[in-house]
Design an enzyme around this catalytic site. Structure first.
Site, PDB file in Angstrom:
ATOM      1  N   SER A  41      -9.990  -0.596   7.231  1.00 36.38           N
ATOM      2  CA  SER A  41      -9.049  -0.386   5.783  1.00 36.38           C
ATOM      3  C   SER A  41      -8.482  -1.756   4.991  1.00 36.38           C
ATOM      4  O   SER A  41      -8.647  -1.881   3.847  1.00 36.38           O
ATOM      5  CB  SER A  41      -8.539   1.093   5.713  1.00 36.38           C
ATOM      6  OG  SER A  41      -8.966   1.607   6.306  1.00 36.38           O
ATOM      7  N   SER A  52      -9.653   1.830   3.401  1.00 38.05           N
ATOM      8  CA  SER A  52      -8.838   2.712   2.254  1.00 38.05           C
ATOM      9  C   SER A  52      -8.004   1.836   1.607  1.00 38.05           C
ATOM     10  O   SER A  52      -7.463   1.554   0.691  1.00 38.05           O
ATOM     11  CB  SER A  52      -8.270   3.682   2.871  1.00 38.05           C
ATOM     12  OG  SER A  52      -6.642   2.985   4.219  1.00 38.05           O
ATOM     13  N   LYS A  89       0.388  -0.766   0.365  1.00 39.12           N
ATOM     14  CA  LYS A  89       0.460   0.293  -0.064  1.00 39.12           C
ATOM     15  C   LYS A  89       1.119   1.037  -0.088  1.00 39.12           C
ATOM     16  O   LYS A  89       1.643   0.953   0.817  1.00 39.12           O
ATOM     17  CB  LYS A  89      -1.388  -0.380   1.693  1.00 39.12           C
ATOM     18  CG  LYS A  89      -2.190   1.396   1.171  1.00 39.12           C
ATOM     19  CD  LYS A  89      -2.817   1.118   2.710  1.00 39.12           C
ATOM     20  CE  LYS A  89      -4.213   1.717   2.641  1.00 39.12           C
ATOM     21  NZ  LYS A  89      -5.320   1.502   3.794  1.00 39.12           N
TER      22      LYS A  89
END
Lengths: 95, 485
Positions: B178, B154, B79
């Site tokens: 997330s 997210s 990420k």
């Protein structure tokens, strides 16, 4: 809880070092109002005698020996600087 | 099955038997990435050249007789809020568009010591704020099961690329769900460890008392293997727990006879899709068939979890994101004549709408006159939420709930109203407030062929129970679905 005015929002924006156009102020004021209105339900909870939790772990200050270690070089610290001068970060004049 | 859909442990077996080379694995994953093209937008940056050259080095190590450890030579996406030395780390924000970290996050150092292969940096909601991955400066990520729908957020990029075969597994971060919510919406496994088990050093901070890095994988076995690598004390993170790290793979036993499971009724109420509920109840039945004792339980203070979360997370974010001021790194408005004008214009132009909204909410909640009513009050209610969980775990080994109230929703569906979007995290948020470990595993598909996720929550540091239950239920559920992309 009290409602929030456009002037409130402008003041908050100033504290947060943000700025919004007049049009955006309108929009964000109503959004903030709606979100605050929702989260305000915490006020109805009885928390008498309940201590606040800032952290889930029961941790105390973490100390270490005061020993010199290899650290970031000046060159690499400046690598991402938008502007630099004399081996330092350069910024516009302070008003 | 195609190479790009195998798990890390399957690939490890093949490497050991010399049935495949690391270069072949990496090439097949990039072939898949090229085949998917721009249909998902799951990456903000690819590292193909360095990945192939590292693959060649790993192949040399293997032919020289080196032991093959977990994740050696395995293509992993990271990420883009986890710092990678000399590789841009943007947080999917304009303000960090050109930011090149001068150091690695601790989790990256740990993976590098295992000779992992970085496929690229995965797309996300800007600064990890969002539940749909529509808040990315680099554009929305699409769900591999239906590209008109969101992958969740997210960590939408990390979830989408694992589901679509664009990486074998990935690292995400979880502040209010997330990792787990996108894992649920994309049909993969996602784990948020106990707060403090994984070093946050090098994770760009959103809400420091809630953030935790964790894996997204194709099965529970890969998840446990990844925890073995990323968990453990780090002196560079003052909130890192200094406890012995167990061998998480030793908990992969399909035996949960006698395990006590609580089903919090506050997480099974209104707003949960019928099909999601049914999938959870089906899984509960499977658990009962395996000898678990299942009971409903009430955690009354969970009613306030969403409010507590948005006050605390936004407050911490407003403080953490004050560092982005255009001075030392990141975007700067070059026309500003004075320092404060430069701060304001850089931040106004550098941050997206949702990030600004949360900074505003947080600044408000921390400001003079409102601190007690919002921030401190939320912290007190947080204590009550932790207390409810503590009580529940006196009686139960794990708690089970849906991960997300719905399956993947349509792109644009919830963007007009921030509050509706926030409700997507209603089942995952309480876990972060209490610092607990929790996993999302696929529990089946809905009628319209969208994945449904099941959340398993454990007590602090009881990853063992979570993994045992997840492994057993994964076997019982037998989910093998793959998106038709």
């Amino acid at each position: 809880m009290e409602s929030i005015s456009k002037d409130n929002v402008k003041h908050i924006a100033e504290l947060a070092e943000l700025e919004f156009s007049e049009k955006d102020i309108e929009k964000i004021t109503s959004q903030i109002e709606r979100i605050l209105d929702h989260v305000a339900n915490v006020s109805s909870v009885n928390t008498e005698g309940i201590l606040p939790t800032s952290h889930v772990l029961n941790i105390k200050n973490v100390f270490r020996e005061d020993m010199a270690e290899e650290s970031v070089t000046q060159e690499s610290a400046l690598k991402n600087a938008p502007d630099e001068a004399n081996d330092g970060f350069k910024v516009p004049k302070i008003d | 099955m195609e190479i790009h859909y195998l798990t890390a442990h399957q690939l490890k077996d093949m490497l050991e038997k010399r049935q495949i080379s690391c270069t072949e694995i990496v090439k097949s994953v990039y072939l898949r990435i090229e085949e998917v093209g721009d249909r998902l937008n799951s990456y903000v940056r690819l590292e193909k050249e360095s990945a192939l050259s590292r693959a060649g080095e790993v192949d040399k190590l293997i032919s020289a007789g080196s032991d093959i450890e977990d994740f050696m030579g395995i293509p992993i996406a990271v990420k883009d809020n986890i710092c990678t030395k000399n590789i841009t780390t943007t947080c999917a924000s304009r303000i960090l568009e050109n930011y090149i970290p001068i150091y690695n996050a601790t989790v990256i150092d740990r993976l590098e010591s295992r000779n992992y292969i970085l496929t690229g940096k995965a797309n996300m909601d800007e600064f990890a704020m969002g539940s749909s991955n529509e808040n990315s400066y680099f554009g929305a990520v699409k769900n591999p099961w239906d590209t008109d729908r969101v992958p969740g957020g997210s960590s939408g990029g990390p979830a989408a690329c694992v589901a679509a075969g664009e990486a074998v597994c990935s690292l995400g971060s979880d502040t209010g769900g997330s990792i787990r919510q996108p894992a649920s919406l994309c049909g993969v496994v996602g784990f948020k460890p106990t707060y403090g088990m994984v070093s946050r050093y090098g994770l760009v901070a959103f809400a420091s008392s809630l953030d935790q890095i964790g894996p997204l994988t194709r099965d529970v076995e890969d998840c446990a293997a990844m925890l073995n690598i990323i968990c453990g004390y780090d002196r560079k993170d003052s909130t890192s727990i200094n406890v012995e790290v167990p061998d998480y793979k030793s908990f992969l036993k399909a035996d949960i006879k006698g395990m006590k499971i609580g089903v919090p009724k506050e997480l099974m109420v209104e707003g949960i899709d019928r099909e999601v509920k049914e999938a959870v109840y089906r899984t509960i039945k499977l658990a009962e068939d395996m000898g678990c004792i299942v009971e409903e339980i009430s955690l009354p203070s969970l009613e306030y979890a969403l409010s507590v979360y948005y006050i605390i997370a936004s407050s911490e974010a407003s403080s953490n994101l004050s560092r982005f001021d255009g001075v030392r790194y990141g975007y700067r408005n070059m026309e500003a004549r004075t320092l404060r004008e430069m701060y304001r214009r850089s931040r106004a132009e550098g941050f997206g709408d949702e990030v600004k909204r949360r900074i505003m909410i947080g600044t408000y909640c921390l400001s003079a006159g409102y601190y007690d009513a919002y921030y401190e009050k939320a912290q007190r209610v947080r204590t009550l939420i932790m207390g409810d969980f503590k009580k529940a775990f006196e009686k139960f080994d794990i708690l089970i709930s849906p991960t997300s109230p719905t399956t993947a929703f349509k792109i644009g569906e919830k963007m007009k109203d921030p509050l509706t979007m926030y409700l997507s995290d209603i089942c995952t948020i309480p876990v972060n407030l209490a610092g607990l470990p929790a996993i999302s595993i696929p529990a089946g598909l809905s009628g319209s062929k969208l994945p449904i996720g099941l959340q398993i929550i454990g007590n602090v540091l009881r990853e063992d129970n979570v993994l045992k239950a997840a492994y057993s239920l994964e076997k019982a559920i037998g989910f093998t679905g793959k998106p038709g992309l």
